[in-house]
Design a protein around this motif. Structure first.
Motif, mmCIF file in Angstrom:
data_model
loop_
_atom_site.group_PDB
_atom_site.id
_atom_site.type_symbol
_atom_site.label_atom_id
_atom_site.label_comp_id
_atom_site.label_asym_id
_atom_site.label_seq_id
_atom_site.Cartn_x
_atom_site.Cartn_y
_atom_site.Cartn_z
ATOM 1 N N ARG A 76 0.841 -1.209 0.000
ATOM 2 C CA ARG A 76 0.000 0.000 0.000
ATOM 3 C C ARG A 76 0.869 1.249 0.000
ATOM 4 N NH1 ARG A 76 -2.896 -2.472 4.220
ATOM 5 N NH2 ARG A 76 -4.587 -3.694 3.358
ATOM 6 N N ALA A 77 1.920 1.234 0.843
ATOM 7 C CA ALA A 77 2.816 2.392 0.910
ATOM 8 C C ALA A 77 3.497 2.617 -0.435
ATOM 9 C CB ALA A 77 3.851 2.201 2.018
ATOM 10 N N ILE A 78 3.944 1.537 -1.058
ATOM 11 C CA ILE A 78 4.592 1.654 -2.374
ATOM 12 C C ILE A 78 3.593 2.154 -3.404
ATOM 13 C CG2 ILE A 78 5.624 0.309 -4.243
ATOM 14 C CD1 ILE A 78 6.976 -1.409 -2.090
ATOM 15 N N ARG A 79 2.365 1.671 -3.313
ATOM 16 C CA ARG A 79 1.325 2.122 -4.255
ATOM 17 C C ARG A 79 1.058 3.612 -4.087
ATOM 18 N NH1 ARG A 79 -4.907 1.231 -4.146
ATOM 19 N NH2 ARG A 79 -5.431 1.757 -6.302
ATOM 20 N N GLU A 80 0.930 4.047 -2.830
ATOM 21 C CA GLU A 80 0.698 5.476 -2.580
ATOM 22 C C GLU A 80 1.872 6.309 -3.085
ATOM 23 O OE1 GLU A 80 -0.094 5.804 1.571
ATOM 24 O OE2 GLU A 80 -2.021 4.779 1.443
ATOM 25 N N GLU A 81 3.075 5.818 -2.844
ATOM 26 C CA GLU A 81 4.270 6.527 -3.325
ATOM 27 C C GLU A 81 4.283 6.568 -4.859
ATOM 28 O OE1 GLU A 81 9.129 6.041 -3.163
ATOM 29 O OE2 GLU A 81 7.883 4.979 -1.709
ATOM 30 N N ALA A 82 3.902 5.450 -5.467
ATOM 31 C CA ALA A 82 3.850 5.402 -6.935
ATOM 32 C C ALA A 82 2.801 6.374 -7.459
ATOM 33 C CB ALA A 82 3.556 3.981 -7.408
ATOM 34 N N GLN A 83 1.643 6.445 -6.780
ATOM 35 C CA GLN A 83 0.604 7.382 -7.209
ATOM 36 C C GLN A 83 1.094 8.825 -7.047
ATOM 37 O OE1 GLN A 83 -2.756 6.159 -4.848
ATOM 38 N NE2 GLN A 83 -3.569 4.849 -6.488
ATOM 39 N N THR A 84 1.812 9.093 -5.966
ATOM 40 C CA THR A 84 2.373 10.432 -5.757
ATOM 41 C C THR A 84 3.377 10.757 -6.855
ATOM 42 O OG1 THR A 84 2.109 10.146 -3.372
ATOM 43 C CG2 THR A 84 3.571 11.904 -4.111
ATOM 44 N N LEU A 85 4.250 9.789 -7.156
ATOM 45 C CA LEU A 85 5.234 10.011 -8.221
ATOM 46 C C LEU A 85 4.544 10.199 -9.570
ATOM 47 C CD1 LEU A 85 8.078 7.481 -7.359
ATOM 48 C CD2 LEU A 85 8.226 9.966 -7.365
ATOM 49 N N LEU A 86 3.512 9.400 -9.814
ATOM 50 C CA LEU A 86 2.783 9.528 -11.073
ATOM 51 C C LEU A 86 2.151 10.913 -11.177
ATOM 52 C CD1 LEU A 86 1.650 8.266 -13.667
ATOM 53 C CD2 LEU A 86 -0.301 7.475 -12.309
ATOM 54 N N ALA A 87 1.532 11.365 -10.111
ATOM 55 C CA ALA A 87 0.932 12.703 -10.122
ATOM 56 C C ALA A 87 2.003 13.765 -10.338
ATOM 57 C CB ALA A 87 0.185 12.957 -8.812
ATOM 58 N N SER A 88 3.161 13.576 -9.685
ATOM 59 C CA SER A 88 4.266 14.524 -9.854
ATOM 60 C C SER A 88 4.750 14.532 -11.293
ATOM 61 C CB SER A 88 5.410 14.148 -8.910
ATOM 62 O OG SER A 88 6.559 14.913 -9.185
ATOM 63 N N TYR A 89 4.918 13.350 -11.878
ATOM 64 C CA TYR A 89 5.376 13.284 -13.269
ATOM 65 C C TYR A 89 4.340 13.858 -14.228
ATOM 66 C CZ TYR A 89 9.447 10.504 -11.969
ATOM 67 O OH TYR A 89 10.618 10.072 -11.449
#
Length: 189
Positions: A76-89
């Protein structure tokens, strides 16, 4: 584990035995195989309890459940981080897209300005060349007119010389020479 459950079901009588498998004689006898099986099963269960196998199994299952839970939390933490990175990108992509559009617009504007400046330079160059050509034409015209006049003067002088030479007498020539000398003397003094 399934074998253990099968043995437990057989011992408890849940699975009905066919008449060929039924043991002869009283049930609480050592010659009765059903009784021996029940005793062996109970002894087996007692040994498992004595060595705390159920607690070990429960501990292993709890440990495995905790591992799975921690892996899920980590996922879940990795998914949230990935979603944050995706939003940032995606945000950066939008910024880069906007910046590239500004660069293209700026380049178009500069190209238009450069085109206008080049057009003005070409027009000025054409005007200078036309003026130069007109000056050359005027100069050539003036030179041609001068040459024609000079030629006309030469022809007129030659014609006048011939006419004067034919009409002039010696006395008139001497008188013209004397008049010319007196005119030059008067102008020089």
């Amino acid at each position: 584990m399934r074998k253990l459950m099968t043995v437990a079901l057989i011992a408890s009588g849940s699975i009905s035995a066919s008449p060929a498998l039924a043991a002869p004689g009283p049930f609480f006898s050592l010659s009765n195989t059903d009784f021996i099986v029940v005793l062996a099963f109970l002894l087996f269960i007692a040994i498992l309890i004595y060595f705390k196998v159920p607690a070990l199994l429960a501990g292993m299952l709890d440990k495995r459940a905790e591992g799975i839970r921690s892996e899920l939390d980590e996922a879940r933490a990795i998914r949230e981080e990935a979603q944050t990175l995706l939003a940032s990108y995606e945000r950066k992509q939008q910024e880069v897209k906007a910046q590239s559009q500004r660069i293209v617009d700026h380049a178009k504007e500069e190209a238009r300005i450069a085109g206008d400046a080049a057009k003005k330079d070409i027009e000025a160059s054409i005007a200078r060349r036309l003026a130069g050509a007109e000056d050359q034409i005027a100069s050539a015209r003036a030179a041609a007119v001068k040459e024609v006049r000079d030629r006309a003067v030469v022809v007129a002088v030659a014609a006048a010389r011939e006419v004067i030479a034919k009409q002039m007498t010696e006395e008139e020539a001497n008188r013209l020479i004397d008049d010319s000398i007196s005119t030059v003397e008067a102008k020089l003094h």
